[in-house]
Design a protein around this motif. Sequence first.
Motif, PDB file in Angstrom:
ATOM      1  N   ASN A   1      -2.735  10.186  -8.661  1.00 42.46           N
ATOM      2  CA  ASN A   1      -3.208   9.061  -8.864  1.00 42.46           C
ATOM      3  C   ASN A   1      -3.664   9.016 -10.016  1.00 42.46           C
ATOM      4  O   ASN A   1      -4.030   7.909 -11.006  1.00 42.46           O
ATOM      5  CB  ASN A   1      -4.500  10.589  -8.578  1.00 42.46           C
ATOM      6  CG  ASN A   1      -5.760   9.846  -8.160  1.00 42.46           C
ATOM      7  OD1 ASN A   1      -6.335   8.834  -7.067  1.00 42.46           O
ATOM      8  ND2 ASN A   1      -6.841  10.805  -7.738  1.00 42.46           N
TER       9      ASN A   1
ATOM     10  N   MET B   1     -10.724  -9.401 -11.522  1.00 40.74           N
ATOM     11  CA  MET B   1     -10.324  -8.137 -10.847  1.00 40.74           C
ATOM     12  C   MET B   1      -8.922  -8.335 -11.102  1.00 40.74           C
ATOM     13  O   MET B   1      -8.152  -7.345 -11.570  1.00 40.74           O
ATOM     14  CB  MET B   1     -10.005  -8.339  -8.973  1.00 40.74           C
ATOM     15  CG  MET B   1      -9.547  -7.907  -8.725  1.00 40.74           C
ATOM     16  SD  MET B   1     -10.929  -6.364  -8.096  1.00 40.74           S
ATOM     17  CE  MET B   1      -9.949  -5.025  -7.953  1.00 40.74           C
TER      18      MET B   1
ATOM     19  N   ARG C   1      -1.479   5.247 -10.081  1.00 41.65           N
ATOM     20  CA  ARG C   1      -2.644   4.384 -10.031  1.00 41.65           C
ATOM     21  C   ARG C   1      -3.562   3.683 -10.454  1.00 41.65           C
ATOM     22  O   ARG C   1      -4.610   4.256 -11.285  1.00 41.65           O
ATOM     23  CB  ARG C   1      -3.438   4.729  -8.371  1.00 41.65           C
ATOM     24  CG  ARG C   1      -2.386   4.968  -7.143  1.00 41.65           C
ATOM     25  CD  ARG C   1      -3.733   4.998  -6.518  1.00 41.65           C
ATOM     26  NE  ARG C   1      -3.925   6.079  -5.814  1.00 41.65           N
ATOM     27  CZ  ARG C   1      -3.630   7.439  -4.748  1.00 41.65           C
ATOM     28  NH1 ARG C   1      -2.433   6.820  -4.495  1.00 41.65           N
ATOM     29  NH2 ARG C   1      -3.708   8.411  -5.298  1.00 41.65           N
ATOM     30  N   GLY C   2      -3.428   2.205 -10.851  1.00 39.87           N
ATOM     31  CA  GLY C   2      -4.317   2.478 -11.973  1.00 39.87           C
ATOM     32  C   GLY C   2      -4.268   2.037 -13.120  1.00 39.87           C
ATOM     33  O   GLY C   2      -4.463   1.214 -14.458  1.00 39.87           O
TER      34      GLY C   2
ATOM     35  N   PHE D   1      -6.440  -7.318  -5.216  1.00 41.51           N
ATOM     36  CA  PHE D   1      -6.937  -7.268  -3.592  1.00 41.51           C
ATOM     37  C   PHE D   1      -7.178  -9.286  -2.930  1.00 41.51           C
ATOM     38  O   PHE D   1      -7.718 -10.036  -4.026  1.00 41.51           O
ATOM     39  CB  PHE D   1      -7.772  -6.126  -3.573  1.00 41.51           C
ATOM     40  CG  PHE D   1      -7.901  -4.863  -3.395  1.00 41.51           C
ATOM     41  CD1 PHE D   1      -7.130  -4.502  -2.418  1.00 41.51           C
ATOM     42  CD2 PHE D   1      -8.076  -4.123  -4.636  1.00 41.51           C
ATOM     43  CE1 PHE D   1      -6.256  -3.029  -2.247  1.00 41.51           C
ATOM     44  CE2 PHE D   1      -7.231  -2.626  -4.578  1.00 41.51           C
ATOM     45  CZ  PHE D   1      -6.621  -2.460  -3.636  1.00 41.51           C
TER      46      PHE D   1
ATOM     47  N   VAL E   1     -15.388  -8.553  -2.415  1.00 38.90           N
ATOM     48  CA  VAL E   1     -15.862  -6.807  -1.405  1.00 38.90           C
ATOM     49  C   VAL E   1     -14.896  -6.131  -1.988  1.00 38.90           C
ATOM     50  O   VAL E   1     -15.180  -4.848  -2.035  1.00 38.90           O
ATOM     51  CB  VAL E   1     -15.701  -7.029  -0.053  1.00 38.90           C
ATOM     52  CG1 VAL E   1     -16.318  -7.594   0.643  1.00 38.90           C
ATOM     53  CG2 VAL E   1     -13.592  -7.372   0.601  1.00 38.90           C
ATOM     54  N   ALA E   2     -14.561  -6.210  -3.359  1.00 37.99           N
ATOM     55  CA  ALA E   2     -12.953  -5.379  -3.834  1.00 37.99           C
ATOM     56  C   ALA E   2     -14.028  -4.538  -4.829  1.00 37.99           C
ATOM     57  O   ALA E   2     -13.632  -3.746  -4.810  1.00 37.99           O
ATOM     58  CB  ALA E   2     -11.704  -5.938  -4.182  1.00 37.99           C
ATOM     59  N   PHE E   3     -15.394  -5.536  -5.137  1.00 45.70           N
ATOM     60  CA  PHE E   3     -16.371  -4.489  -6.288  1.00 45.70           C
ATOM     61  C   PHE E   3     -17.182  -3.871  -5.383  1.00 45.70           C
ATOM     62  O   PHE E   3     -17.437  -4.120  -4.611  1.00 45.70           O
ATOM     63  CB  PHE E   3     -16.204  -5.434  -7.126  1.00 45.70           C
ATOM     64  CG  PHE E   3     -15.905  -6.170  -8.420  1.00 45.70           C
ATOM     65  CD1 PHE E   3     -15.537  -5.163  -9.242  1.00 45.70           C
ATOM     66  CD2 PHE E   3     -14.979  -7.282  -7.994  1.00 45.70           C
ATOM     67  CE1 PHE E   3     -14.689  -5.736 -10.568  1.00 45.70           C
ATOM     68  CE2 PHE E   3     -13.948  -6.955  -9.334  1.00 45.70           C
ATOM     69  CZ  PHE E   3     -14.011  -6.778 -10.390  1.00 45.70           C
TER      70      PHE E   3
ATOM     71  N   ILE F   1       2.277   1.989  -3.675  1.00 44.97           N
ATOM     72  CA  ILE F   1       0.704   2.113  -4.467  1.00 44.97           C
ATOM     73  C   ILE F   1       0.226   3.396  -3.853  1.00 44.97           C
ATOM     74  O   ILE F   1      -0.341   3.951  -4.347  1.00 44.97           O
ATOM     75  CB  ILE F   1      -0.107   0.926  -4.981  1.00 44.97           C
ATOM     76  CG1 ILE F   1      -0.828   1.483  -6.351  1.00 44.97           C
ATOM     77  CG2 ILE F   1      -0.948   1.334  -3.846  1.00 44.97           C
ATOM     78  CD1 ILE F   1      -1.773   0.533  -6.693  1.00 44.97           C
TER      79      ILE F   1
ATOM     80  N   THR G   1     -11.783   2.456 -14.849  1.00 42.39           N
ATOM     81  CA  THR G   1     -10.061   2.960 -15.178  1.00 42.39           C
ATOM     82  C   THR G   1      -9.539   3.503 -16.417  1.00 42.39           C
ATOM     83  O   THR G   1      -9.066   4.482 -16.662  1.00 42.39           O
ATOM     84  CB  THR G   1      -9.862   1.896 -14.446  1.00 42.39           C
ATOM     85  OG1 THR G   1     -11.012   1.015 -13.890  1.00 42.39           O
ATOM     86  CG2 THR G   1      -8.695   1.624 -13.955  1.00 42.39           C
TER      87      THR G   1
ATOM     88  N   MET H   1      -2.988  -2.943  -9.256  1.00 42.16           N
ATOM     89  CA  MET H   1      -3.232  -3.680  -8.050  1.00 42.16           C
ATOM     90  C   MET H   1      -4.343  -5.061  -7.973  1.00 42.16           C
ATOM     91  O   MET H   1      -6.092  -4.807  -8.369  1.00 42.16           O
ATOM     92  CB  MET H   1      -3.587  -3.013  -5.874  1.00 42.16           C
ATOM     93  CG  MET H   1      -3.206  -3.499  -4.790  1.00 42.16           C
ATOM     94  SD  MET H   1      -2.173  -2.734  -3.685  1.00 42.16           S
ATOM     95  CE  MET H   1      -2.723  -4.096  -2.035  1.00 42.16           C
TER      96      MET H   1
ATOM     97  N   LEU I   1      -9.538  -6.109 -14.306  1.00 43.53           N
ATOM     98  CA  LEU I   1      -9.415  -4.576 -14.289  1.00 43.53           C
ATOM     99  C   LEU I   1      -7.963  -3.786 -14.128  1.00 43.53           C
ATOM    100  O   LEU I   1      -7.952  -2.830 -14.586  1.00 43.53           O
ATOM    101  CB  LEU I   1     -10.137  -4.249 -12.371  1.00 43.53           C
ATOM    102  CG  LEU I   1      -9.828  -2.836 -11.840  1.00 43.53           C
ATOM    103  CD1 LEU I   1     -11.126  -2.111 -12.778  1.00 43.53           C
ATOM    104  CD2 LEU I   1     -10.906  -3.307 -10.672  1.00 43.53           C
TER     105      LEU I   1
ATOM    106  N   ARG J   1       0.494  -1.452  -0.011  1.00 44.75           N
ATOM    107  CA  ARG J   1       0.053  -0.279   0.121  1.00 44.75           C
ATOM    108  C   ARG J   1       1.141   0.719   0.257  1.00 44.75           C
ATOM    109  O   ARG J   1      -0.059   2.330  -0.747  1.00 44.75           O
ATOM    110  CB  ARG J   1      -0.791   0.396   1.335  1.00 44.75           C
ATOM    111  CG  ARG J   1      -2.242  -1.022   0.981  1.00 44.75           C
ATOM    112  CD  ARG J   1      -2.700  -1.723   2.539  1.00 44.75           C
ATOM    113  NE  ARG J   1      -4.496  -2.326   1.437  1.00 44.75           N
ATOM    114  CZ  ARG J   1      -5.187  -2.133   1.563  1.00 44.75           C
ATOM    115  NH1 ARG J   1      -5.732  -1.039   1.679  1.00 44.75           N
ATOM    116  NH2 ARG J   1      -5.907  -2.930   0.947  1.00 44.75           N
TER     117      ARG J   1
ATOM    118  N   LEU K   1      -1.870   4.132  -1.161  1.00 43.76           N
ATOM    119  CA  LEU K   1      -2.806   3.840  -0.170  1.00 43.76           C
ATOM    120  C   LEU K   1      -3.165   3.700   0.829  1.00 43.76           C
ATOM    121  O   LEU K   1      -3.786   3.518   1.419  1.00 43.76           O
ATOM    122  CB  LEU K   1      -3.738   2.353  -1.301  1.00 43.76           C
ATOM    123  CG  LEU K   1      -4.000   2.453  -2.338  1.00 43.76           C
ATOM    124  CD1 LEU K   1      -4.866   1.021  -2.666  1.00 43.76           C
ATOM    125  CD2 LEU K   1      -5.168   3.683  -2.762  1.00 43.76           C
TER     126      LEU K   1
END
Lengths: 313, 335
Positions: free
Chosen positions: B87, B166, B90-91, B98, B103-105, B57, B118, B96, B169, B54, B59
Amino acid sequence: MWFFILRRILYAVPVLLGVSIIVFTLVQLSPGDVVDILIPPEAPEEVADALRKQYGLNEPVYIQYFIWLGHLLQGDLGTSIFSGQPVGGELASALLNTLKLAVPAAILGMTSGIILGSLAAFHNGTWLDRLFSAAAITGVSLPHYWVGIVLVVAFAVIWNVLPGQGMGPDGFPATWEQIRHLILPVFTMSLIPMGVVSRLVRATVLEVIGRDFVTTLHAKGLLNRRVLMHVSKNAAPAVLALMGLQFGYLLGGSVLVETVFNWPGSGNLMVLAVFRRDVPVLSATIVVLAAIFVVINIVVDILQALIDPRLRR
Amino acid sequence: MNREKILSVEDLSVRFKSDEGIVNAVSDVSFELAHGEALGILGESGSGKSVTLRTIIGLLPRNRTDIRGRVRFDGREIQDLSNDEMNAIRGARIAMVFQEPMVAFDPVFTVGEQIAETIVRHDGSSWADANRRALDLLELVQIPSAKRRLASYPHEMSGGMLQRSMIALALSCGPQLLLADEPTTALDVSVQIQIILLLRELQRELGMSVILVTHDVGVAAEISDRLAVMYAGRIVETGTAAEMIEAPCHPYTDGLLSSTVLNATKGKKLNAIPGAPPDLIALPRECSFAPRCRHVQQQCLSGIPRLEPFGKGRATRCLRVSEGQLELQSANPAL
Ligand SMILES: Nc1ncnc2c1ncn2[C@@H]1O[C@H](COP(=O)(O)OP(=O)(O)OP(=O)(O)O)[C@@H](O)[C@H]1O
Ligand SMILES: [Mg+2]
């Protein structure tokens, strides 16, 4: 989705039937009947009996219920015993008057509640949060009839800048004079929705931004406004439910606020009906308000399901 | 690999101020990652693996967090970057994956929307183009009937499928560095293997650098070129995956390896390491593994051992290496 909506509407039927039974029973349970009020106690018994017959009061109770329900279903809300006028007309005009307060009060209270609540949540723990939370708690905990009285005393009596009584000229509030009459009561009525909505928004937004998926949103490098969109959509169902409830309360007419401002709305109508033992007016008003509540609930449920796919079952 | 490293972490320390005291989540962590290299980070729960990822990245929560040391990504110090610059990375260039796909979506947006947004954000493409790319990505990660899945909500998909999504993504903007934080822990064993194989295949195909955090030595060994073992916020041993598994030299690595099913299936004894990791609020000024160590000596209690390089690109924080006692050990690694 259509199936969901249809089912949701069908569920409302037993609820409304239940409401009608409860209303009817409660009114039956109250001591005395209209005839006692209409005629002097020394009037001969035959006169009273004749009147009871005319109003159908000597039928068995369940027959009375079905007669009343039958009329309701045909849209006949009965006749006011006090005025002899159809209840429908009186109720419609009272509800319309209440709407003139409730709609602006809801818009004002809920918008400011949402703004204050989200600002407090996004600045959690700062002085801004404390200030807004204090404002929200004050809004909820001050008795609003008291706020109304203070406002009337200040703006109508001492400074004499705003009217504190009545609605002013009839009709849709468009002229400045009509709008001036709205200011104090609308502000007073907006306090409670503002307070409860902002507190719930704060709590819900805080809960949502603590969820794992928000970390993913940040990890994707999304811009703040896009993150805000995700958070709002997730917080919306809970907030909508509360707003529906609050709007229902406002429509029920805030009896106390309407009394303070002498506003001829649905709350006022109910109070008068109670004092006059005007059973047809009282029961019709309660049933219609309950029906409105149910409709608001259905609308909220449908909106929630549109927002959150997990609720479309 | 004589080009500049894609990532270098130097003396990274992360501390959190909590009500009980200062939590030393990560201490003096240094490592480098070459282009296209895969690093596996191993360690018990609470050893600082997620916090390390974290930090890279960006976070970690800003308040009550104290980050020291330097992280260089692609030639730039990330701590010097503004919020907006970070920012934008990131992405797009660091992505990343998870631990818990369920629960990550975001539950109220479709998986397709969440991938496409994204792409729209970073590539500035139209939504139509982004949706087309999202479909390609779902096919890339081998999701059956990808077209339909694009319009599915997270609760309509299984954990394995969500983790594939994920990954899709994460890959959506062609990142140079992929951080995977226990990407298989929450999944069924059979699905775990598929996800690991998928990650390995994609990493080779796309030439990404990967850091994979895991409890599972088997998973780490499958994907990684190099391994780093963390204990109580420190890297206690690092080296090539093959060598480290063959001949672990830090007693903690040794214990970690012999406590896995991987070894048990090879007919070795399954051992758990006795004792518990130290309290991160009151870290000792000595080797933090000493209380649990079978080889503990007097000198171990006189200071924190340095990360001592030895052999070919290996290093460990154990006095037995600096003192030259280890030759005996590596001959009989499983002891
Ligand atoms: N924001 C925070 N505030 C305070 N302490 C934190 C915070 N984030 C992590 N920690 C602490 O830092 C330590 C390291 O946590 P980390 O999540 O990196 O462990 P981990 O190695 O990933 O473990 P696991 O295998 O359980 O995921 C833990 O003791 C954790 O409680
Ligand atoms: Mg972790």
